[in-house]
Design an enzyme around this catalytic site. Sequence first.
Site, PDB file in Angstrom:
ATOM      1  CG  HIS A  17       5.954   0.358  -0.475  1.00 31.66           C
ATOM      2  ND1 HIS A  17       6.268   1.377  -0.330  1.00 31.66           N
ATOM      3  CD2 HIS A  17       5.964  -0.473  -1.125  1.00 31.66           C
ATOM      4  CE1 HIS A  17       6.892   1.628  -1.672  1.00 31.66           C
ATOM      5  NE2 HIS A  17       6.168   0.114  -2.140  1.00 31.66           N
ATOM      6  CG  HIS A  20       1.729   1.762  -1.708  1.00 34.70           C
ATOM      7  ND1 HIS A  20       2.581   0.654  -1.225  1.00 34.70           N
ATOM      8  CD2 HIS A  20       1.705   1.640  -2.961  1.00 34.70           C
ATOM      9  CE1 HIS A  20       3.129   0.413  -1.648  1.00 34.70           C
ATOM     10  NE2 HIS A  20       2.555   0.718  -3.189  1.00 34.70           N
ATOM     11  CB  CYS A 125       4.867  -5.447 -18.716  1.00 36.16           C
ATOM     12  SG  CYS A 125       5.377  -5.662 -17.314  1.00 36.16           S
ATOM     13  CB  CYS A 128       3.734  -2.227 -16.665  1.00 38.59           C
ATOM     14  SG  CYS A 128       5.128  -1.940 -16.014  1.00 38.59           S
ATOM     15  CB  CYS A 143       9.602  -5.127 -18.129  1.00 40.06           C
ATOM     16  SG  CYS A 143       8.581  -3.496 -17.533  1.00 40.06           S
ATOM     17  CG  HIS A 146       8.288  -5.236 -13.447  1.00 40.75           C
ATOM     18  ND1 HIS A 146       6.882  -3.794 -14.658  1.00 40.75           N
ATOM     19  CD2 HIS A 146       8.002  -4.323 -12.734  1.00 40.75           C
ATOM     20  CE1 HIS A 146       6.292  -3.382 -13.441  1.00 40.75           C
ATOM     21  NE2 HIS A 146       7.146  -3.615 -11.897  1.00 40.75           N
ATOM     22  CE  LYS A 295       8.847   3.527  -7.162  1.00 40.22           C
ATOM     23  NZ  LYS A 295       7.395   2.279  -7.856  1.00 40.22           N
ATOM     24  CE  LYS A 298       4.874  -7.162  -3.575  1.00 38.60           C
ATOM     25  NZ  LYS A 298       3.273  -7.767  -4.035  1.00 38.60           N
TER      26      LYS A 298
HETATM   27  N1  MSP Z   1      -3.076   0.785  -9.333  1.00 37.56           N
HETATM   28  C1  MSP Z   1      -1.987   2.318  -9.978  1.00 37.56           C
HETATM   29  C2  MSP Z   1      -2.325   3.473 -10.130  1.00 37.56           C
HETATM   30  C3  MSP Z   1      -3.878   3.359 -10.327  1.00 37.56           C
HETATM   31  S1  MSP Z   1      -4.163   5.148 -10.007  1.00 37.56           S
HETATM   32  C4  MSP Z   1      -6.193   5.011 -10.836  1.00 37.56           C
HETATM   33  C5  MSP Z   1      -0.586   1.374  -8.780  1.00 37.56           C
HETATM   34  N2  MSP Z   1      -0.523   0.892  -7.673  1.00 37.56           N
HETATM   35  S2  MSP Z   1       0.356   1.409  -6.763  1.00 37.56           S
HETATM   36  O1  MSP Z   1       0.103   0.493  -5.965  1.00 37.56           O
HETATM   37  O2  MSP Z   1       1.895   0.984  -7.367  1.00 37.56           O
HETATM   38  O3  MSP Z   1       1.446   2.713  -6.244  1.00 37.56           O
HETATM   39  C6  MSP Z   1       1.821   3.085  -6.948  1.00 37.56           C
HETATM   40  C7  MSP Z   1       1.684   4.945  -6.203  1.00 37.56           C
HETATM   41  O4  MSP Z   1       2.534   4.364  -5.207  1.00 37.56           O
HETATM   42  C8  MSP Z   1       2.820   5.480  -7.036  1.00 37.56           C
HETATM   43  O5  MSP Z   1       2.484   6.293  -7.458  1.00 37.56           O
HETATM   44  C9  MSP Z   1       2.854   6.344  -5.671  1.00 37.56           C
HETATM   45  O6  MSP Z   1       2.447   7.415  -5.244  1.00 37.56           O
HETATM   46  C10 MSP Z   1       2.842   5.381  -4.674  1.00 37.56           C
HETATM   47  N3  MSP Z   1       5.209   5.036  -4.293  1.00 37.56           N
HETATM   48  C11 MSP Z   1       4.764   3.735  -4.197  1.00 37.56           C
HETATM   49  N4  MSP Z   1       5.699   3.665  -4.056  1.00 37.56           N
HETATM   50  C12 MSP Z   1       6.650   4.642  -4.217  1.00 37.56           C
HETATM   51  C13 MSP Z   1       8.096   5.359  -3.709  1.00 37.56           C
HETATM   52  N5  MSP Z   1       9.140   4.648  -3.753  1.00 37.56           N
HETATM   53  N6  MSP Z   1       8.120   6.403  -3.435  1.00 37.56           N
HETATM   54  C14 MSP Z   1       6.844   7.650  -3.802  1.00 37.56           C
HETATM   55  N7  MSP Z   1       5.720   6.464  -4.227  1.00 37.56           N
HETATM   56  C15 MSP Z   1       5.758   5.797  -4.024  1.00 37.56           C
HETATM   57  O7  MSP Z   1       0.204   2.494  -9.580  1.00 37.56           O
END
Ligand code: MSP
Length: 497
Positions: A17, A20, A125, A128, A143, A146, A295, A298
Amino acid sequence: MSYYVTTPIYYGNGEPHLGHAYSTMAADILARHMRQRGEDVFMLTGTDEHGEPIAQAAEREGITPQELVDRSARQFRDMVEKVDSTHDFFIRTTDRGHIDRVQEVVNRVRENGYVYQGTYEGWYCPRCADFKSENEIGPGDTCLIHETLLQREEEENWFFKLSAFQKPLEKLYEENPGMIEPDFRRNEALAFIRSGLRDVSLSRAKLSWGVPLPWDPEQVMYVWFDALLNYFTALSYAREGEDLTERFWPASWHILAKDILKFHAVYWPAFLLAAGLEPPRRMFIHGYLLMGEKKMSKSLGNVLDPFEVIERFGADALRYYCFREVSFGQDGSISTAGFEARYETELANDFGNLASRTLAMVGQYRDGVVPSAEPDPLLTADFDGIVQRVSALLDQAQIGQALEEIWVLVRRLNRYVEECQPWVLAKSEGDALRLDQVLYGLIEGLRVVSILLHPYLPNSTATLLEALGEPSLDLSDFGSRPGGQSVERIEPLFPKL
Ligand code: MSP
C-alpha cells in the site's frame, strides 16, 4: 564517496500500500539526488519473507509459504517499479545468498560469545513478531499495537546477549548525535536503552519457516534478526561474482517508520557489534501517512492503493504529493481531495504552465532559440546557493524541506513572468535586449529547477529537460549555461484531470 540507502523490507504476507511506497520513494529520492552529485550509490529495497504470520497465512490459503511469498514479492516488486524506484537490488530474505550470509553472521555472533541456550517464557505477539516486555502489554494481555491477545510462550531456545550492549549502545548514540533522525526519535531510542536491555531470543523452536541456526538446524532464527541482516547480506550477493560490502558498508542511511524504531535502533546495531561489524551511519525515522486520523494499514483496512493513485495522477504526482503534503519525519494526513488540489495548483499550474508558457514564448518571440543574454541580477540573487542549500538538506534526508526550497523558486519564476510581462516587451523593438534577458532567465531558471526536481519528478523533468535541450542531469548553477539551444514546445506536463 559511496552512498548506501535502504528501505525496510516489507512483510511478504501483505499487499503493498501507499505506506510502503512512501519509504521506497523517500530512499529513491535520496539515491537519485546522490547519483546526480556523482556519488557511488547503492539503493536497496525488498521483502521480508520468513516468520510465523507468513507460515500461517499460507496454511490458511492452502499453499506453501514459498508460493505465498513469491506472489507477494511480485506485487511489491511491481509496486516499487510503478513508483519509479531506481533501487539497485530487490532483496528477498528467501534468497539463497541472504540465507548463507545470515548463517555466517550468526556464527560469528556465537563465536564472539554472545549466544547461549535458555528457556524463554513470556508474552509474544505473532503479528509484531515481538516478545513483549512488561510495559508493552495492554489490558487483558493484549498487544498495544494490534489490540489482539498475546500468546504465552515457553520454549527452549537460543538467546542473544543484548544486555551486554547496553553501555556500548549508549556510548554509540551519545558519541554520534546525528545517528538517529529526527532528534526526538534518538531520545526515544536512548530512553529505551537506558531503561535496561534484557537478553532476547535469537531463535524459535516451534517454527520451521525461517533460516535454520547453523549449529542447531531444528531452530530457526528469530525473524527480526534474519530481516535486519538484509541490509548487510544484500551487498555480498547483489552483483554476481562481486562482493560490494567493502564498497558500501556501513550504510549511509536506513529509512524506516517509527513502528520499527526499536528493532533498528537497539537490536540492529547490537547485533552488528556482536558480530564485529560496523553499525550503520545514520537512520531516518519518518512518520505515518494517515487517512483522516488513522494510520494507513492493512489491518485497519484504510489503505490507498498506490496502483490506483498512479493510474489517476501518475507516479511523479504521487512522489511529489507525499513529500509536499507530509513533513518528512512527522505523521500527516493524505486524501484524494488533497492530491487533486496540489496536482492542479502546484504541478499543473505553478510548474506545468510555467514550462509550457516559457517554451511557447521562446517559440513565438525567438523562433525557438534560447537567446544569449546577461543573467538578470534579480534572478541570479534568488537562485544564488540553491544547489548547495538543497544538497545540504538532502545530506540530512530533509526531503520535504529541500522540495520546499526548490518550490520557492518555481513560484519565483511565475512571479517573474508576471512582473516582466514578456508579451508587452515583445511589442517594442526597443525592449528586444530586455526580452532576451527575461526569456534567457526563465529558461535557465526552469533548467536549474528541473534538474533539482528530478529526484522527485523523474518523468516530467526528463521530458522538460529534453525540450530545453539539456542532456545532463548534473546539478548546475543558474547562469552557467549560455543561450543558443533550440527548444521545443511540449504537451502539458500535468494535464487537467
Ligand atoms: N518486515 C518489517 C520490516 C523489516 S526491516 C528489516 C516490517 N514490514 S512492514 O511491511 O510492516 O513495513 C513497515 C514499514 O512500511 C514501515 O516502517 C514504513 O517504512 C512503511 N509503512 C507502512 N505503513 C506506513 C504508513 N501508513 N505510513 C508510512 N510508512 C508506512 O515492519
